[in-house]
Design a protein around this motif. Structure first.
Motif, PDB file in Angstrom:
ATOM      1  N   ILE A 215       0.851  -1.189   0.000  1.00  0.00           N
ATOM      2  CA  ILE A 215       0.000   0.000   0.000  1.00  0.00           C
ATOM      3  C   ILE A 215       0.887   1.240   0.000  1.00  0.00           C
ATOM      4  N   MET A 216       2.017   1.154   0.713  1.00  0.00           N
ATOM      5  CA  MET A 216       2.894   2.317   0.803  1.00  0.00           C
ATOM      6  C   MET A 216       3.720   2.495  -0.459  1.00  0.00           C
ATOM      7  N   VAL A 217       4.141   1.384  -1.068  1.00  0.00           N
ATOM      8  CA  VAL A 217       5.131   1.534  -2.126  1.00  0.00           C
ATOM      9  C   VAL A 217       4.532   1.511  -3.528  1.00  0.00           C
ATOM     10  N   LEU A 218       3.378   0.848  -3.724  1.00  0.00           N
ATOM     11  CA  LEU A 218       2.796   0.828  -5.074  1.00  0.00           C
ATOM     12  C   LEU A 218       2.474   2.228  -5.597  1.00  0.00           C
ATOM     13  N   PRO A 219       1.829   3.092  -4.787  1.00  0.00           N
ATOM     14  CA  PRO A 219       1.575   4.444  -5.289  1.00  0.00           C
ATOM     15  C   PRO A 219       2.881   5.162  -5.619  1.00  0.00           C
ATOM     16  N   ALA A 220       3.914   4.876  -4.821  1.00  0.00           N
ATOM     17  CA  ALA A 220       5.213   5.498  -5.088  1.00  0.00           C
ATOM     18  C   ALA A 220       5.743   5.047  -6.441  1.00  0.00           C
ATOM     19  N   LEU A 221       5.578   3.741  -6.748  1.00  0.00           N
ATOM     20  CA  LEU A 221       6.026   3.234  -8.044  1.00  0.00           C
ATOM     21  C   LEU A 221       5.262   3.923  -9.170  1.00  0.00           C
TER      22      LEU A 221
ATOM     23  N   ILE B 242      14.655   5.618  -7.253  1.00  0.00           N
ATOM     24  CA  ILE B 242      15.097   4.373  -7.895  1.00  0.00           C
ATOM     25  C   ILE B 242      16.312   3.816  -7.161  1.00  0.00           C
ATOM     26  N   GLY B 243      17.266   4.683  -6.864  1.00  0.00           N
ATOM     27  CA  GLY B 243      18.476   4.227  -6.167  1.00  0.00           C
ATOM     28  C   GLY B 243      18.140   3.577  -4.835  1.00  0.00           C
ATOM     29  N   LEU B 244      17.335   4.240  -4.034  1.00  0.00           N
ATOM     30  CA  LEU B 244      17.038   3.735  -2.696  1.00  0.00           C
ATOM     31  C   LEU B 244      16.131   2.517  -2.755  1.00  0.00           C
ATOM     32  N   PHE B 245      15.205   2.533  -3.703  1.00  0.00           N
ATOM     33  CA  PHE B 245      14.284   1.401  -3.844  1.00  0.00           C
ATOM     34  C   PHE B 245      15.045   0.148  -4.282  1.00  0.00           C
ATOM     35  N   VAL B 246      16.021   0.314  -5.151  1.00  0.00           N
ATOM     36  CA  VAL B 246      16.810  -0.836  -5.595  1.00  0.00           C
ATOM     37  C   VAL B 246      17.579  -1.423  -4.419  1.00  0.00           C
ATOM     38  N   VAL B 247      18.207  -0.562  -3.606  1.00  0.00           N
ATOM     39  CA  VAL B 247      18.933  -1.073  -2.441  1.00  0.00           C
ATOM     40  C   VAL B 247      17.955  -1.759  -1.480  1.00  0.00           C
ATOM     41  N   GLY B 248      16.810  -1.104  -1.247  1.00  0.00           N
ATOM     42  CA  GLY B 248      15.824  -1.692  -0.343  1.00  0.00           C
ATOM     43  C   GLY B 248      15.291  -3.009  -0.872  1.00  0.00           C
ATOM     44  N   GLY B 249      15.023  -3.070  -2.165  1.00  0.00           N
ATOM     45  CA  GLY B 249      14.478  -4.291  -2.745  1.00  0.00           C
ATOM     46  C   GLY B 249      15.469  -5.440  -2.721  1.00  0.00           C
ATOM     47  N   LEU B 250      16.717  -5.131  -3.057  1.00  0.00           N
ATOM     48  CA  LEU B 250      17.706  -6.211  -3.106  1.00  0.00           C
ATOM     49  C   LEU B 250      18.066  -6.703  -1.709  1.00  0.00           C
ATOM     50  N   THR B 251      18.095  -5.797  -0.727  1.00  0.00           N
ATOM     51  CA  THR B 251      18.336  -6.294   0.633  1.00  0.00           C
ATOM     52  C   THR B 251      17.123  -7.088   1.112  1.00  0.00           C
ATOM     53  N   GLY B 252      15.957  -6.806   0.512  1.00  0.00           N
ATOM     54  CA  GLY B 252      14.787  -7.637   0.809  1.00  0.00           C
ATOM     55  C   GLY B 252      15.004  -9.054   0.309  1.00  0.00           C
ATOM     56  N   LEU B 253      15.670  -9.183  -0.833  1.00  0.00           N
ATOM     57  CA  LEU B 253      15.993 -10.530  -1.330  1.00  0.00           C
ATOM     58  C   LEU B 253      16.946 -11.235  -0.375  1.00  0.00           C
ATOM     59  N   ILE B 254      17.901 -10.479   0.172  1.00  0.00           N
ATOM     60  CA  ILE B 254      18.809 -11.083   1.152  1.00  0.00           C
ATOM     61  C   ILE B 254      17.986 -11.640   2.311  1.00  0.00           C
TER      62      ILE B 254
ATOM     63  N   HIS C 272      13.312   0.739   5.949  1.00  0.00           N
ATOM     64  CA  HIS C 272      13.359   2.200   5.804  1.00  0.00           C
ATOM     65  C   HIS C 272      13.784   2.581   4.383  1.00  0.00           C
ATOM     66  N   TYR C 273      14.653   1.788   3.766  1.00  0.00           N
ATOM     67  CA  TYR C 273      15.013   2.069   2.368  1.00  0.00           C
ATOM     68  C   TYR C 273      13.771   2.018   1.480  1.00  0.00           C
ATOM     69  N   ILE C 274      12.875   1.043   1.765  1.00  0.00           N
ATOM     70  CA  ILE C 274      11.665   0.936   0.944  1.00  0.00           C
ATOM     71  C   ILE C 274      10.654   2.005   1.324  1.00  0.00           C
ATOM     72  N   MET C 275      10.388   2.125   2.626  1.00  0.00           N
ATOM     73  CA  MET C 275       9.253   2.942   3.055  1.00  0.00           C
ATOM     74  C   MET C 275       9.607   4.415   3.196  1.00  0.00           C
ATOM     75  N   VAL C 276      10.832   4.723   3.569  1.00  0.00           N
ATOM     76  CA  VAL C 276      11.224   6.124   3.688  1.00  0.00           C
ATOM     77  C   VAL C 276      11.997   6.547   2.438  1.00  0.00           C
ATOM     78  N   GLY C 277      13.079   5.810   2.160  1.00  0.00           N
ATOM     79  CA  GLY C 277      13.843   6.146   0.965  1.00  0.00           C
ATOM     80  C   GLY C 277      12.972   6.067  -0.268  1.00  0.00           C
ATOM     81  N   GLY C 278      12.131   5.022  -0.337  1.00  0.00           N
ATOM     82  CA  GLY C 278      11.275   4.857  -1.491  1.00  0.00           C
ATOM     83  C   GLY C 278      10.041   5.739  -1.408  1.00  0.00           C
ATOM     84  N   ALA C 279       9.119   5.378  -0.520  1.00  0.00           N
ATOM     85  CA  ALA C 279       7.810   6.035  -0.507  1.00  0.00           C
ATOM     86  C   ALA C 279       7.920   7.534  -0.227  1.00  0.00           C
ATOM     87  N   VAL C 280       8.771   7.931   0.722  1.00  0.00           N
ATOM     88  CA  VAL C 280       8.826   9.360   1.049  1.00  0.00           C
ATOM     89  C   VAL C 280       9.509  10.153  -0.069  1.00  0.00           C
TER      90      VAL C 280
END
Lengths: 555, 314
Positions: free
Chosen positions: A273-279, A372-384, A405-413
């Motif tokens: 819900i937080m990140v889809l609108p951001a995308l 994009i930069g922060l979302f990529v880091v957040g997403g890939l660490t999510g894979l970890i 926080h990379y996804i929700m703050v770095g990304g969404a904010v």
């Protein structure tokens, strides 16, 4: 796209367009009394109401974060008591998740833009929209009451039996606040879904919807389907706490893991819900900056829907060390990897969109790049984290804190600020200083990384989250993180200065200051009360920019 | 590693070094997957800046294979890592049969450990190097989580059920132990240490540490004190199941079906006796949920486990 006149142009009541001359000038001029704002059913005014309220909550939640980061400057817990620290991070989480992030982009920009983007004069249920804001404010007031009455110390996750039987704070009141906020989410989601289905203007087929609309649509589905589960779960906590009904506490015959399953069944989709609108916002910003059609429109739109659906089947990845079955963990791990694919598709497609574009480095694009930069880091660490053997080590550590926080703050904010900078001229009809905009995008990016990157290292070193007191060898990384938080805090304040300045002193924006496509740019800035002077008719694909092809005469 | 700043945690087992290898290799993969995005965005933003002359002519056809490949190749690589990681993880669920079993009780806000011969300690856990150790854990109140960073291991300790975790530490030393699941006011000080010792030192430590009685012996005392023996003693006139040799045996249930009498079943039968009634016995046992604390339950379970079967020959 052309604007076509409806048959009976003279009869405004028949056409359903703005009636009085003031309304036709701008929605901001259609009434100046407090009542004209508090009882408005105009989606644009309600969006502004939301913008003001969530900004307020952003600062309350930010103040709690500042307390936490200040306290963590030293290994000993010297600023707050253990109890006080727990209350601070709980408040930070509850407010940021339910009173900033979840309503942030959908309820402000979704509300403002959705009817404009599909050529409608308002949402399908304007009064429901206003009701949704009042419910949200009621929930917000309850949360502030929790704060004044001493706070709550369960973490935003309300894990049982800690929350239901052991915690001392205002658990029931806090749960009630979130319960009430849920109704606001559901009503907004429902409103958006019906609007997209029923109010698209002539020619606005599903295949021509802007990608932001697709992502808001996908988000709304999650809002409507997942939120009730959270509401029921919180009601059960209250029942167990107040009446001793044995649901989650084994001492009275319940099961604590049941709570975790129910909670994450909502709360993982809530991340989307937080990140889809951001995308969705970033898709708009990238296309606008590159002046090119989005590469693989169908894939990007479809990936929003795929994320919304797959997002419902990964909740168990929060429970790899909870004692759930090994086979369940293996399945959830696999599905969590699968959900990364649609996200990856988006990132690669944005990059491809930039290829041979006409890229402007205005603030909206810089925020999109930061995203994009922060979302990529957040997403890939999510894979970890989805890797079982690694998660056993880093689960519930600062690695997880940094990741989300990379996804929700770095990304969404970042996307929220990108949207604010992109649509500000449309919302208020004024331009702001591009130089200050670029500077704040840069500072937010740098401050964010300084705050949260050290936390990945802390997590792998074994620093558990929600720790007030920590071993001294972690201090240097904590000090770096707190320093970054200071920069980030200032960087978040900066836009308020120059955007407010622009509100009064900025030069007029004109209808389409960025020179981009999209129905919202074809009406005036700020738009008239009922959005368009005539019902628009769409006769082309979205992002219909000129692309130089090999063999063309020009270029 | 300097005292000023730590950058990588110490490792105390072969397993922890495997996890390090996994995350190292995986990090290489994700850097490789993301580097093109970072580099290309910057390159494109520079090269195709608005107003800057550049060749912007697109090939007339889209390269579908390119799009499919950038979805498929990362996915296949990820599947490889998924298999590796899941294989490592599955090992955590298969402790060696000969593992040294230590009981753990978590409560707000301390860790209590009991060694098989009855030695107890609080917030400190001594284990022999090179021998597999299995921790059987229960919580007295809320959810806790035992976390030993040097072993790269963590397991939630959940009230109402037993969870377990096993490891073979190979490097003597003292390592940090923490609670990782938020458990209330003093969560962040609910820590301690794991002391890995040479087996000879461990044996000496066991001897030096005062031992009252083994867990099972304490359980035997409780078994009489709490009146369990009144019904479950073989000489009793009450028709109650004989507990000798019960542990790990299949038990047919009144409701149909069979369960294996593992620690969880024994525990549930003491606290929730009406839930799974053994076939052929009347449902007359009262619950002991409000009579016994987790530690006493563990002692009783240890006692029942120690009862060798009279009829059973293995």
């Amino acid at each position: 796209m052309t604007l076509q006149e409806r048959p009976d142009r003279e009869n405004l009541a028949d056409t359903g367009l703005s009636e009085t001359p003031a309304e036709r000038v701008s929605y901001l001029r259609a009434g100046h009394t407090l009542k004209s704002w508090l009882l408005t059913t105009d989606h644009k005014r309600i969006a502004i109401l939301y913008l003001i309220s969530i900004t307020f909550f952003f600062f309350v939640g930010g103040a709690a974060a500042a307390l936490v980061r200040l306290d963590l400057l030293t290994p000993a817990g010297d600023l707050l008591s253990n109890e006080g620290y727990n209350r601070a991070f709980t408040l930070h989480g509850v407010i940021m998740v339910w009173f900033f992030l979840i309503p942030s982009i959908p309820n402000t920009f979704g509300n403002f833009l959705l009817p404009l983007m599909i050529g409608a004069r308002d949402l399908a249920f304007p009064r429901l929209n206003l009701l949704s804001w009042y419910i949200f404010m009621l929930a917000g007031l309850l949360t502030l009451a929790v704060l004044i009455l001493g706070g709550v110390d369960t973490g935003w996750t309300f894990y049982t039996p800690l929350s239901s039987m052991f915690a001392h704070g205002q658990v029931v009141l806090a749960a009630t606040a979130v319960f009430v906020a849920g109704f606001s989410s559901i009503l907004t989601g429902l409103n958006f879904i019906v609007t997209v289905h029923k109010l698209r203007c002539p020619g606005m087929t599903w295949g021509r919807l802007p990608l932001f609309v697709w992502s808001i649509y996908a988000t709304s589905l999650i809002l409507v389907l997942a939120t009730p589960v959270l509401s029921i779960t919180l009601a059960l906590i209250a029942a167990e706490r107040l009446f001793g009904l044995g649901v989650f506490d084994p001492a009275v015959g319940g099961d604590p893991l049941l709570y975790q399953h129910l909670f994450w069944f909502y709360s993982h989709p809530a991340v989307y819900i937080m990140v889809l609108p951001a995308l969705g916002v970033v898709s708009e910003l990238v296309a606008a900056a590159a002046r090119k059609p989005i590469f693989g429109y169908a894939f990007v739109a479809g990936s929003s829907m795929a994320i919304a659906v797959l997002g419902f089947f990964v909740w168990g990845h929060h429970m790899f060390v909870s004692g759930q079955s090994m086979y369940a963990s293996a399945v959830f791990s696999f599905l969590s990897i699968a959900v990364a694919i649609p996200s990856g598709v988006k990132v690669y497609n944005w990059t491809a969109t930039l290829y041979k574009g006409h890229i402007s480095l205005d603030p909206p694009f810089l925020f999109a790049m930061a995203f994009i930069g922060l979302f990529v880091v957040g997403g890939l660490t999510g894979l970890i984290l989805a890797m079982l053997a690694v998660d056993v080590h880093v689960h519930d550590t600062y690695f997880v804190v940094a990741h989300f926080h990379y996804i929700m703050v770095g990304g969404a904010v970042s996307a929220f600020f990108g949207a604010l900078h992109f649509w500000w001229p449309k919302m208020f009809g004024r331009r702001y200083s591009l130089v200050w905009g670029r500077l704040s995008a840069l500072l937010i990016f740098l401050g964010f990384n300084l705050t949260f990157f050290p936390q990945f290292l802390l997590g792998y070193l074994g620093m558990p989250r929600r720790y007030h007191v920590y071993p001294p060898e972690f201090q240097v990384l904590h000090v770096l993180s707190s320093a970054g938080a200071g920069i980030l805090g200032l960087a978040y304040l900066m836009p308020f200065a120059y955007l407010f300045y622009a509100l009064r002193y900025g030069p007029p924006a004109g209808d389409n200051p960025w020179g981009v496509t999209g129905l919202e740019w074809q009406t005036r800035s700020p738009p008239p009360k009922h959005n368009f002077d005539a019902v628009p008719v769409v006769d082309g694909p979205p992002y219909d920019y000129h692309v130089e092809m090999e063999g063309d005469e020009d270029g | 590693m300097s005292d000023f700043i730590a950058l990588w945690p110490g490792a105390a087992s072969a397993y922890s070094r495997e996890v390090d290898l996994l995350i190292g290799a995986f990090t290489v993969l994700i850097v490789a997957l993301s580097a093109p995005v970072f580099i290309l965005i910057v390159v494109f933003a520079t090269k195709y800046r608005r107003g800057k002359p550049a060749n912007r002519r697109h090939a007339p056809d889209r390269n579908v294979w390119l799009e499919v490949s950038w979805t498929l190749v990362p996915f296949l690589l990820l599947i490889g890592f998924y298999i590796w990681s899941t294989h490592l993880f599955a090992g955590l669920y298969h402790p060696p049969a000969e593992a040294l079993e230590i009981d753990v009780i978590a409560k707000q806000w301390m860790w209590k450990f009991r060694h098989p011969e009855g030695q107890g300690e609080i917030n400190e856990l001594h284990v022999p190097a090179g021998e597999p150790v299995r921790l059987v854990m229960a919580s007295q109140d809320v959810v806790h989580s035992l976390f030993v960073p040097a072993l790269r291991l963590k397991q939630d300790v959940v009230p109402g059920r037993y969870t377990s975790m096993w490891f073979t530490a190979d490097t003597p030393g003292t390592y940090r132990l923490a609670c990782a699941e938020f458990c209330g006011a003093d969560h962040s000080v609910m820590g301690g240490s794991v002391v890995v010792m040479e087996p000879a030192d461990y044996a000496r430590w066991l001897e030096e540490t005062g031992t009252d009685r083994t867990l099972a012996a304490e359980g035997a005392v409780l078994f009489r004190q709490r009146g369990c023996s009144g019904c479950h003693d073989p000489a009793s006139t009450v028709h109650a199941p004989d507990l000798a040799g019960l542990y790990m045996r299949p038990v047919p249930l009144e409701s149909g079906g069979t369960v294996i009498a593992d620690a969880q079943y024994l525990r549930d039968s003491i606290l929730l006796p009406q839930a799974q009634i053994a076939a052929g016995y009347p449902p007359i046992m009262p619950t002991f949920a409000n009579v016994l604390d987790e530690e006493e339950v563990l002692k009783l379970v240890a006692y029942i486990q120690s009862l060798k079967g009279g009829k059973e020959r293995q």
